[in-house]
Design a protein around this motif. Structure first.
Motif, PDB file in Angstrom:
ATOM      1  N   GLU A   1       1.062  -1.153   0.008  1.00 40.77           N
ATOM      2  CA  GLU A   1      -0.140   0.014   0.131  1.00 40.77           C
ATOM      3  C   GLU A   1       0.801   1.303   0.050  1.00 40.77           C
ATOM      4  N   VAL A   2       0.931   1.969  -1.218  1.00 40.33           N
ATOM      5  CA  VAL A   2       1.684   3.221  -1.359  1.00 40.33           C
ATOM      6  C   VAL A   2       0.741   4.427  -1.443  1.00 40.33           C
ATOM      7  N   SER A   3       1.088   5.253  -0.687  1.00 36.09           N
ATOM      8  CA  SER A   3       0.258   6.709  -0.725  1.00 36.09           C
ATOM      9  C   SER A   3       0.575   7.301  -2.230  1.00 36.09           C
ATOM     10  N   SER A   4      -0.504   8.127  -2.748  1.00 38.92           N
ATOM     11  CA  SER A   4      -0.392   8.687  -4.040  1.00 38.92           C
ATOM     12  C   SER A   4       0.688   9.606  -3.989  1.00 38.92           C
ATOM     13  N   GLN A   5       1.873   9.658  -4.731  1.00 39.01           N
ATOM     14  CA  GLN A   5       2.619  10.852  -5.003  1.00 39.01           C
ATOM     15  C   GLN A   5       2.356  12.090  -5.029  1.00 39.01           C
ATOM     16  N   LEU A   6       0.965  12.185  -5.816  1.00 37.99           N
ATOM     17  CA  LEU A   6       0.458  13.414  -6.356  1.00 37.99           C
ATOM     18  C   LEU A   6      -0.156  14.239  -5.314  1.00 37.99           C
ATOM     19  N   ASP A   7      -0.515  13.284  -3.975  1.00 36.52           N
ATOM     20  CA  ASP A   7      -1.475  13.988  -3.200  1.00 36.52           C
ATOM     21  C   ASP A   7      -0.367  15.132  -2.268  1.00 36.52           C
ATOM     22  N   PRO A   8      -0.785  16.331  -2.329  1.00 36.02           N
ATOM     23  CA  PRO A   8       0.120  17.407  -1.640  1.00 36.02           C
ATOM     24  C   PRO A   8       0.495  17.193   0.006  1.00 36.02           C
ATOM     25  N   VAL A   9      -0.714  16.753   0.526  1.00 38.90           N
ATOM     26  CA  VAL A   9      -0.652  16.388   1.842  1.00 38.90           C
ATOM     27  C   VAL A   9       0.172  15.237   2.152  1.00 38.90           C
ATOM     28  N   SER A  10       0.235  14.197   1.432  1.00 35.59           N
ATOM     29  CA  SER A  10       1.165  12.974   1.685  1.00 35.59           C
ATOM     30  C   SER A  10       2.637  13.556   1.403  1.00 35.59           C
ATOM     31  N   GLN A  11       2.748  14.620   0.514  1.00 36.50           N
ATOM     32  CA  GLN A  11       4.083  14.978   0.324  1.00 36.50           C
ATOM     33  C   GLN A  11       4.675  15.649   1.260  1.00 36.50           C
ATOM     34  N   ILE A  12       4.090  16.599   2.001  1.00 35.66           N
ATOM     35  CA  ILE A  12       4.416  17.463   3.067  1.00 35.66           C
ATOM     36  C   ILE A  12       4.528  16.778   4.277  1.00 35.66           C
ATOM     37  N   LEU A  13       3.700  15.781   4.403  1.00 38.34           N
ATOM     38  CA  LEU A  13       3.740  14.893   5.721  1.00 38.34           C
ATOM     39  C   LEU A  13       4.917  13.934   5.534  1.00 38.34           C
ATOM     40  N   GLY A  14       5.291  13.659   4.441  1.00 35.72           N
ATOM     41  CA  GLY A  14       6.363  12.885   4.237  1.00 35.72           C
ATOM     42  C   GLY A  14       7.737  13.454   4.757  1.00 35.72           C
ATOM     43  N   ARG A  15       7.815  14.696   4.188  1.00 36.99           N
ATOM     44  CA  ARG A  15       8.961  15.559   4.727  1.00 36.99           C
ATOM     45  C   ARG A  15       9.040  15.888   6.175  1.00 36.99           C
ATOM     46  N   TYR A  16       7.762  16.114   6.491  1.00 35.04           N
ATOM     47  CA  TYR A  16       7.571  16.321   8.164  1.00 35.04           C
ATOM     48  C   TYR A  16       8.141  15.075   8.893  1.00 35.04           C
ATOM     49  N   ARG A  17       7.675  13.909   8.399  1.00 32.67           N
ATOM     50  CA  ARG A  17       8.232  12.753   9.284  1.00 32.67           C
ATOM     51  C   ARG A  17       9.619  12.614   9.268  1.00 32.67           C
ATOM     52  N   SER A  18      10.389  12.847   7.935  1.00 34.08           N
ATOM     53  CA  SER A  18      11.734  12.821   7.953  1.00 34.08           C
ATOM     54  C   SER A  18      12.411  14.029   8.791  1.00 34.08           C
ATOM     55  N   TYR A  19      11.735  15.044   8.982  1.00 35.83           N
ATOM     56  CA  TYR A  19      12.379  16.109  10.068  1.00 35.83           C
ATOM     57  C   TYR A  19      12.166  15.557  11.297  1.00 35.83           C
ATOM     58  N   LEU A  20      11.074  14.998  11.778  1.00 39.32           N
ATOM     59  CA  LEU A  20      11.036  14.449  13.118  1.00 39.32           C
ATOM     60  C   LEU A  20      12.073  13.326  13.520  1.00 39.32           C
ATOM     61  N   VAL A  21      12.431  12.543  12.589  1.00 37.43           N
ATOM     62  CA  VAL A  21      13.053  11.611  12.772  1.00 37.43           C
ATOM     63  C   VAL A  21      14.682  11.898  12.662  1.00 37.43           C
ATOM     64  N   THR A  22      14.964  12.846  11.841  1.00 34.01           N
ATOM     65  CA  THR A  22      16.347  13.283  11.609  1.00 34.01           C
ATOM     66  C   THR A  22      16.840  14.528  12.676  1.00 34.01           C
ATOM     67  N   GLU A  23      15.931  15.363  12.665  1.00 35.13           N
ATOM     68  CA  GLU A  23      16.195  16.507  13.268  1.00 35.13           C
ATOM     69  C   GLU A  23      16.008  16.525  14.814  1.00 35.13           C
ATOM     70  N   ARG A  24      14.643  16.082  14.873  1.00 32.87           N
ATOM     71  CA  ARG A  24      14.145  16.101  16.479  1.00 32.87           C
ATOM     72  C   ARG A  24      14.562  14.785  17.090  1.00 32.87           C
ATOM     73  N   GLY A  25      14.755  13.712  16.466  1.00 40.93           N
ATOM     74  CA  GLY A  25      14.811  12.425  17.026  1.00 40.93           C
ATOM     75  C   GLY A  25      13.958  11.779  18.018  1.00 40.93           C
ATOM     76  N   LEU A  26      12.789  11.931  17.175  1.00 40.82           N
ATOM     77  CA  LEU A  26      11.624  11.533  18.222  1.00 40.82           C
ATOM     78  C   LEU A  26      11.242   9.903  17.948  1.00 40.82           C
ATOM     79  N   VAL A  27      10.646   9.307  19.058  1.00 36.77           N
ATOM     80  CA  VAL A  27      10.327   8.091  18.805  1.00 36.77           C
ATOM     81  C   VAL A  27       9.159   7.965  17.985  1.00 36.77           C
ATOM     82  N   GLU A  28       8.898   6.588  17.661  1.00 37.00           N
ATOM     83  CA  GLU A  28       7.703   6.383  16.761  1.00 37.00           C
ATOM     84  C   GLU A  28       6.313   6.773  17.181  1.00 37.00           C
ATOM     85  N   SER A  29       5.950   6.705  18.503  1.00 36.00           N
ATOM     86  CA  SER A  29       4.786   7.050  19.063  1.00 36.00           C
ATOM     87  C   SER A  29       4.680   8.468  19.205  1.00 36.00           C
ATOM     88  N   SER A  30       5.653   9.193  19.377  1.00 39.38           N
ATOM     89  CA  SER A  30       5.609  10.783  19.577  1.00 39.38           C
ATOM     90  C   SER A  30       5.329  11.083  17.773  1.00 39.38           C
TER      91      SER A  30
END
Length: 691
Positions: A394-423
């Protein structure tokens, strides 16, 4: 360990034993094996040397055959009566006739000494024949020498077996011809070679083993008509056809048993490679089946749908993950429902997606069904089908703008903020809701819109969730400003929410903790696990996520320390109290933990699916045991509050408690402890100007 070090350690052991400590304990303290201590102090010898040893070959063996008995065995082997029989047949007939009086193994040794083992039919009347020469064919260019073999392949089901006819060019390792059938058939081999010769030209030699299909007169004559010489391996020799034999060993182990054969797809044309890594290996799940094999498969499965082939493997997967028989049958019913739906709508397994499951659920509800009427009911079989590659991920549509910005936000939380998966999941949930509400007009976002959103959200939500939403939304707004989506830092525009706890947390003491331990049935595995979890929570003051994240390797039993993985990916060492260690040892030693392969979690689930416990599972343990003993409903964090309170009652200072609780500020620690004003007076600063 050097002998000088051993002697020094023996002196330490002697000093410890003089104080009353046992030898076992003393050796364990100094790190010296007890056997080494006894060997060096008592002068043990592993053997007694013999003064004049006799070599083994010169020793007198009481059961050795005499010269006459050995000659009788050789005469039986050379006799005309037994010349056409094998060694074992000759032995038993000669034994019944009273000609030999030794064991079968000794008779074999006598026959081997006389070179009379193997195919004895050539040695009739003592004669012999020359051994066959090893076939050597020189190959210096492409198309000069072909090698072929028939390899057995396993299908999706246990009873499925397929025959892979494979012909390769020895010089280039190129698969010039191949096909898959249910049986070995000479005519199909002839057709395969005819097509290969028509496409690539006739080779000089075709080498194969001594199989029946390889030596069939029909195939040999067909090759001879095209000017091809047939070459064969020697009997009982495994290295005369190494190229085709290696091809089978490469293909077979790397193929998933559940996906080894799939209908309707054919391999692309291969290119010559220097080693045997053809598309037959890389695309093993797409091996083409002949029309006869496909027809036989359809007849065997009858009216079954496209998922019926995977039912057996799905059941074995569930049993391996610890599911009970009733649960396995229920999950198989879910797979059968999906199978019938795909069959009735003439869909393939690859067409199964979220929309298809939604239509299935809607149809069952419309029919008035009461079972399997939720999408979650089909999550386990669909996960298995995706795992083996039958259903696309199951892959989210790459054309969905919300999915795109949420994908970048997730990378930001993982790499920059170092949050755990629950947060991360909480922050993404809040960010997605905010983006959907604002219709993704993030570049035009204003402070008034942010404030209006929080005010409307707080009106219909609790104080606790509203505060979490404000914190998560502040993180998302900071991300938008850092990445340049918004020009202004709108996180500062978020309003502050008023609201405090209206009730003081229930204070727990040692008596309440003893009641909780009494609610654990330590005669069962789940009781031993719950007792160890409660002890760790109470004595160490851990969070539920930290307990769920403990690994077996985190405990240093020699030093009496345990590694805690806390917030922000921080690893901290804590001393392990004796009662904590004893509870964990009882759980690990007396319990019958079912641990899946590769799992190193300390606390594992007792119900399927087996594996490490989740933070919610640790909280459920505390809630379940507290209800069982009659205490007010509580979570795992209540024990952490109780630990801080007990430390205050026992006279620990606030900085010390903050260090145990791993808090960054003493103010946070003070909110954990339920105490009277006298004990918290040291936190209050004097009022300026007070007398």
């Amino acid at each position: 360990m050097a002998r000088t070090q051993q002697i020094a350690l023996i002196g330490f052991v002697d000093e410890l034993t003089a104080t009353g400590i046992g030898v076992r304990a003393a050796c364990g303290l100094v790190g010296l094996p007890r056997s080494t201590y006894y060997r060096l102090t008592h002068h043990y010898r592993h053997y007694r040397p013999v003064t004049d040893p006799i070599p083994q070959k010169n020793r007198q063996q009481p059961a050795t055959l005499t010269a006459a008995e050995r000659a009788a065995g050789v005469s039986a082997l050379e006799s005309a009566e037994y010349a056409e029989l094998s060694v074992v047949q000759t032995y038993w007939r000669a034994f019944d006739a009273g000609l030999v009086c030794c064991s079968e193994r000794t008779f074999y040794r006598v026959a081997a000494e006389q070179n009379m083992v193997g195919d004895r039919r050539r040695r009739k009347h003592g004669g012999g024949s020359a051994s066959r020469h090893k076939p050597i064919v020189h190959c210096g260019r492409v198309g000069e020498l072909w090698s072929w073999d028939v390899t057995e392949l396993r299908g999706p089901r246990t009873q499925d077996r397929y025959k892979l006819y494979l012909v390769i060019d020895v010089f280039s390792r190129y698969p010039v011809a191949w096909r898959i059938e249910y049986t070995e058939n000479t005519q199909r081999a002839v057709d395969m070679f005819a097509a290969a010769i028509a496409e690539h030209g006739a080779p000089g030699v075709v080498h194969a083993d001594n199989g029946a299909i390889m030596r069939a007169h029909t195939l040999v004559e067909a090759l001879a008509d095209n000017g091809v010489l047939a070459s064969y391996t020697r009997p009982r020799v495994s290295d005369d056809n190494p190229f085709s034999d290696y091809a089978g060993s490469v293909i077979m182990p790397r193929m998933n048993p559940c996906e080894r054969v799939r209908a309707g797809r054919r391999l692309p044309r291969a290119e010559p490679f220097g080693i045997i890594t053809w598309p037959i290996d890389a695309y093993s799940v797409q091996i083409f089946r002949s029309e006869e094999a496909e027809m036989k498969m359809r007849q065997s499965v009858g009216d079954a749908g496209p998922l019926s082939l995977y039912a057996e493997g799905f059941g074995e997967n569930l049993e391996g993950r610890g599911y009970a028989p009733d649960s396995v049958r229920w999950r198989l019913r879910q797979l059968a429902a999906l199978d019938r739906w795909l069959r009735d709508h003439r869909l393939a397994a690859g067409d199964l997606d979220a929309a298809c499951v939604d239509r299935l659920v809607a149809a069952r509800r419309a029919e008035g069904r009461t079972t399997l009427v939720a999408v979650a009911n089909f999550s386990v079989p669909i996960s298995y089908l995706r795992e083996i590659g039958v259903v696309p991920p199951e892959v989210s549509s790459q054309l969905d703008p919300v999915s795109q910005i949420l994908g970048r936000y997730r990378s930001y939380l993982v790499t920059e903020r170092g949050l755990v998966e629950s947060s991360i999941s909480v922050n993404l949930r809040v960010a997605e809701s905010f983006c959907r509400k604002q219709a993704l007009r993030l570049e035009e976002l204003s402070a008034a819109e942010v404030t209006a959103y929080i005010v409307a959200f707080s009106a219909r939500s609790s104080i606790g969730w509203s505060k979490k939403t404000v914190s998560a939304l502040a993180s998302f707004l900071r991300f938008l400003h850092v990445t340049g989506v918004t020009a202004q830092p709108l996180a500062a525009a978020l309003p502050k929410l008023a609201g405090h706890r209206r009730t003081v947390p229930c204070e727990l003491d040692e008596y309440d903790f003893a009641r909780l331990l009494g609610g654990c049935d330590c005669s069962r595995d789940v009781g031993l696990r719950d007792c160890a979890i409660l002890t760790v929570l109470w004595r160490l003051g851990l969070r539920r996520g930290e307990v769920a994240g403990l690994r077996v390797d985190d405990i240093d039993w020699r030093r009496g320390e345990i590694t805690i993985r806390g917030k922000g990916h921080r690893h901290e060492l804590l001393p392990m109290p004796i009662d904590v260690g004893e509870a964990i040892v009882r759980y690990l030693h007396d319990g019958h933990r079912r641990v899946p392969p590769g799992c190193r979690a300390l606390f594992v689930q007792v119900r399927a699916p087996e594996g490490a416990m989740s933070p919610d599972g640790v909280g459920d343990v505390v809630a379940r045991v507290s209800r069982r003993v009659g205490l007010p409903a509580m979570g795992a964090h209540r024990l952490r509050h109780g630990t801080a309170t007990q430390l205050v009652r026992n006279g620990a200072s606030w900085p010390e408690i903050a260090q145990v609780m791993r808090h960054r500020t003493v103010a946070v620690t003070a909110s954990y402890a339920t105490v009277d004003p006298v004990l918290t007076s040291e936190l209050a600063r004097p009022w300026p100007g007070a007398l």
